[in-house]
Scaffold this active site. Sequence first.
Site, PDB file in Angstrom:
ATOM      1  N   CYS A   2       0.853  -1.175   0.000  1.00 28.82           N
ATOM      2  CA  CYS A   2       0.000   0.000   0.000  1.00 28.82           C
ATOM      3  C   CYS A   2       0.901   1.241   0.000  1.00 28.82           C
ATOM      4  CB  CYS A   2      -0.926   0.107   1.209  1.00 28.82           C
ATOM      5  SG  CYS A   2      -2.105  -1.240   1.315  1.00 28.82           S
ATOM      6  N   ARG A  27       3.846  -0.392  -4.880  1.00 32.64           N
ATOM      7  CA  ARG A  27       3.588  -0.954  -3.550  1.00 32.64           C
ATOM      8  C   ARG A  27       2.249  -1.674  -3.472  1.00 32.64           C
ATOM      9  NH1 ARG A  27       6.973   1.654   0.330  1.00 32.64           N
ATOM     10  NH2 ARG A  27       5.629   0.900   1.977  1.00 32.64           N
ATOM     11  N   TRP A  74      -2.858  -2.621  -1.699  1.00 31.00           N
ATOM     12  CA  TRP A  74      -2.584  -4.042  -1.898  1.00 31.00           C
ATOM     13  C   TRP A  74      -3.439  -4.745  -0.853  1.00 31.00           C
ATOM     14  CZ3 TRP A  74      -0.687  -8.307   0.773  1.00 31.00           C
ATOM     15  CH2 TRP A  74      -0.309  -9.395  -0.019  1.00 31.00           C
ATOM     16  N   ASN A 100      -1.671   2.271   5.894  1.00 26.55           N
ATOM     17  CA  ASN A 100      -0.828   1.190   5.389  1.00 26.55           C
ATOM     18  C   ASN A 100      -0.440   0.363   6.600  1.00 26.55           C
ATOM     19  OD1 ASN A 100       1.023  -0.424   4.047  1.00 26.55           O
ATOM     20  ND2 ASN A 100       2.668   1.093   4.184  1.00 26.55           N
ATOM     21  N   GLY A 101      -0.595  -0.961   6.509  1.00 21.65           N
ATOM     22  CA  GLY A 101      -0.258  -1.828   7.634  1.00 21.65           C
ATOM     23  C   GLY A 101      -1.392  -2.797   7.900  1.00 21.65           C
ATOM     24  N   GLU A 491      17.187 -17.778  -8.640  1.00 19.27           N
ATOM     25  CA  GLU A 491      16.782 -16.405  -8.938  1.00 19.27           C
ATOM     26  C   GLU A 491      16.173 -16.309 -10.343  1.00 19.27           C
ATOM     27  OE1 GLU A 491      16.150 -13.895  -7.360  1.00 19.27           O
ATOM     28  OE2 GLU A 491      16.370 -12.174  -8.658  1.00 19.27           O
ATOM     29  N   LYS A 495      12.375 -15.056 -11.072  1.00 15.49           N
ATOM     30  CA  LYS A 495      12.087 -13.928 -11.967  1.00 15.49           C
ATOM     31  C   LYS A 495      11.020 -14.332 -12.982  1.00 15.49           C
ATOM     32  CE  LYS A 495      13.303 -11.298 -10.235  1.00 15.49           C
ATOM     33  NZ  LYS A 495      14.118 -11.155  -9.053  1.00 15.49           N
ATOM     34  N   GLU A 498       7.454 -14.852 -11.261  1.00 16.72           N
ATOM     35  CA  GLU A 498       6.724 -13.700 -10.735  1.00 16.72           C
ATOM     36  C   GLU A 498       6.221 -12.755 -11.806  1.00 16.72           C
ATOM     37  OE1 GLU A 498       8.752 -10.997  -8.051  1.00 16.72           O
ATOM     38  OE2 GLU A 498      10.662 -11.320  -9.034  1.00 16.72           O
ATOM     39  N   HIS A 514      17.822 -36.552  -8.993  1.00 13.97           N
ATOM     40  CA  HIS A 514      17.160 -37.141  -7.822  1.00 13.97           C
ATOM     41  C   HIS A 514      15.672 -36.838  -7.796  1.00 13.97           C
ATOM     42  CE1 HIS A 514      21.039 -38.311  -6.239  1.00 13.97           C
ATOM     43  NE2 HIS A 514      21.473 -37.082  -6.530  1.00 13.97           N
ATOM     44  N   LYS A 613       5.723  -4.572  -4.281  1.00 15.59           N
ATOM     45  CA  LYS A 613       7.175  -4.473  -4.168  1.00 15.59           C
ATOM     46  C   LYS A 613       7.684  -4.824  -2.776  1.00 15.59           C
ATOM     47  CE  LYS A 613      11.293  -3.291  -5.580  1.00 15.59           C
ATOM     48  NZ  LYS A 613      11.996  -4.299  -6.392  1.00 15.59           N
TER      49      LYS A 613
HETATM   50  C1  AGP Z   1      11.879 -10.148  -5.995  1.00 17.28           C
HETATM   51  O1  AGP Z   1      11.854 -10.110  -7.383  1.00 17.28           O
HETATM   52  C2  AGP Z   1      10.604 -10.269  -5.349  1.00 17.28           C
HETATM   53  N1  AGP Z   1       9.699  -9.273  -5.770  1.00 17.28           N
HETATM   54  C3  AGP Z   1      10.585 -10.577  -3.868  1.00 17.28           C
HETATM   55  O2  AGP Z   1      10.949 -11.904  -3.746  1.00 17.28           O
HETATM   56  C4  AGP Z   1      11.491  -9.732  -2.927  1.00 17.28           C
HETATM   57  O3  AGP Z   1      12.827  -9.993  -3.177  1.00 17.28           O
HETATM   58  C5  AGP Z   1      11.138 -10.063  -1.474  1.00 17.28           C
HETATM   59  O4  AGP Z   1       9.808  -9.706  -1.245  1.00 17.28           O
HETATM   60  C6  AGP Z   1      12.034  -9.386  -0.483  1.00 17.28           C
HETATM   61  O5  AGP Z   1      11.992  -7.998  -0.609  1.00 17.28           O
HETATM   62  P1  AGP Z   1      13.070  -7.096   0.115  1.00 17.28           P
HETATM   63  O6  AGP Z   1      14.385  -7.373  -0.528  1.00 17.28           O
HETATM   64  O7  AGP Z   1      12.610  -5.699  -0.111  1.00 17.28           O
HETATM   65  O8  AGP Z   1      13.077  -7.484   1.540  1.00 17.28           O
END
Ligand code: AGP
Length: 618
Positions: A2, A27, A74, A100-101, A491, A495, A498, A514, A613
């Site tokens: 948010c 956000r 969000w 927010n929260g 990673e 990517k 997501e 395995h 984010k």
């Molecule tokens: C990364 O592409 C993601 N959007 C997500 O996994 C992110 O890395 C994770 O939420 C942690 O965020 P931060 O590094 O701001 O703590």
Amino acid sequence: MCGIVGYVGSDKAGDFLLSGLRRLEYRGYDSAGVAIHGGDTFHITRAVGRIDALASSLGQNPVDGPIGIGHTRWATHGPATQENAHPHVGGAGEVILVHNGVIENFQTLKNELIEKDYVFQSATDSEVVAHLIAEGLRVTPETPDDPSLRYVQAVQWAVAQLRGTYGLVIAFQDQPDLLIAARFGSPLVIGIGHGEYFVASDSSPLAGCTDRIVYMADHQLAVLRPGGFSVTHREQGKVTVQIQPLEAAEEEVSLQGYEHYMLKEIYEQPESLKNAMRGRLDEENATAVFGGLNLTPQQLRSVERIILTGCGTSWHSALVGEYLIEELARIPVCVEYASELRYRNPPIENNTLVFGITQSGETADTLAALRETKRKGHRTLALCNVVGSSIAQAADGGVYLHAGPEIGVASTKAYTSQCCVLAMLALYFGRIRHLSFEAGRNIIRDLQQAPGAVQEALNCNEHVKTVAEKYKDATNILYLGRQYNFPTALEGALKLKEISYVHAEGYPAAEMKHGPIALVDEKTPSVFIIPQGTTYDKVMANMEEVKARGGPIIAVASKNDPHIEAVADDVIHIPDVPAIIQPIVSVVPLQLLSYHIALLRGCDVDKPRNLAKSVTVE
Ligand code: AGP
């Protein structure tokens, strides 16, 4: 999660609110809304979906007043509907707020308020706060000498009853020049202008509006009127705040000609890596230097274990850090998911350093894991990107990434900067132990190659586009790598998942036989990260195993690799670099591959579905 904004001054509040919300859209983007004073009263406009939908509603019914608040959501409590969109009103409309929260005890409070005849319009926890403040106003007497005091007291009365986290900006129907901001656990930044004040969840909306900001701390409450502002703390009373320069320039938070923030941030990596290393490589002493670790030489030498903790991409960089620190500094490292660490309660020996790794510095799980370990008496350090973030305030010390604002939801430049900083930390800890001057020098030389090598790796973009075209319809993709490139495989898979919604799995290449090898068929491509190095032959053997079963192979391999074309269906070349910077370089084609696949599949690259984010909820 948010985004919230507020403005009080003499300009049109709506202009800042809308531009600010656009910059905070990363956000959360389920719904958005604003409340702007229109001369007579506050007018509330809400819309489901993106800020564009809100802007078009506002365009039809413009409101031009000089005070207002806004929110991009969000969803946590209640689906993305207009009723659940912020701002929410309390009482008979006398209180208007954005939040927010998460309010954990909202149901109890709601029941109590319903008994007092408060009527709820939404399913959110935030509306409870609005009604609670209205109730606070009801029980707080007028204060003719100080017109703000009654409103402050009502907010204090209300937030004292909240369990959970909040960043709140509150307006009052009968106070057309007053905003109150309150923070606990959800970030808030105040921007100081000339006869005007801005509030936002982070500093990105403020770039271009002001260059002086105040990071609010937990339990602080700010009173903002065009003529001045003051901040109080729940226990300390009135506080003198530190006004800081705003670091982010406007161009850093704009697209600058790129189609998406993610692509811009991928291309910024040569520069962000230079910034991560700037002033931190000490060639004379063959080591790294850090200003903010706040560790005495004795504490440094007595470190016996390091815990690296984080979530998502930051957890992946922690895995790279584990390899690097154990290899170069010979200190045992343990990598923990922050969400598990906070509840798992593992025995942690004395002389353990705990690093919370986080781009945003606001991830609730990472913050809580760090606080929990700190509470148990361990030394905690933050490795984060956002200056003044909650983790930077909570930790005993730390290192900033200096990667600049990362706005695309998919983390790219923050990841490579995290890997780079972790390599420098490994060098630093290594040099106060067994690592020789010569070895330290060589590591510095290796690290200095990283920006140039990433620049060269970016040349693969056009070729990656054609590879993406070929594999865009795959429904399953395996990512395989060993040693430093096992985290790269994880990673790369994250990517892709997501932003393109294609299922992908990252595995250590040798582990594939395995179990995951059962997934291999002619429709399931495998991406092998196979640069030159000690495990090259072994990974090549794993590749042959996949080929023998008809699985298509994409290889990320060193340029001039003479054998790779014979086995792989598609090869993406990267420069041949020393092992410690391989994860930084080899992830670049994977970032681009996921970007192009997502684009070809028609996905919203910068705002993937269901995500936000920074994840500020558990
Ligand atoms: C990364 O592409 C993601 N959007 C997500 O996994 C992110 O890395 C994770 O939420 C942690 O965020 P931060 O590094 O701001 O703590």
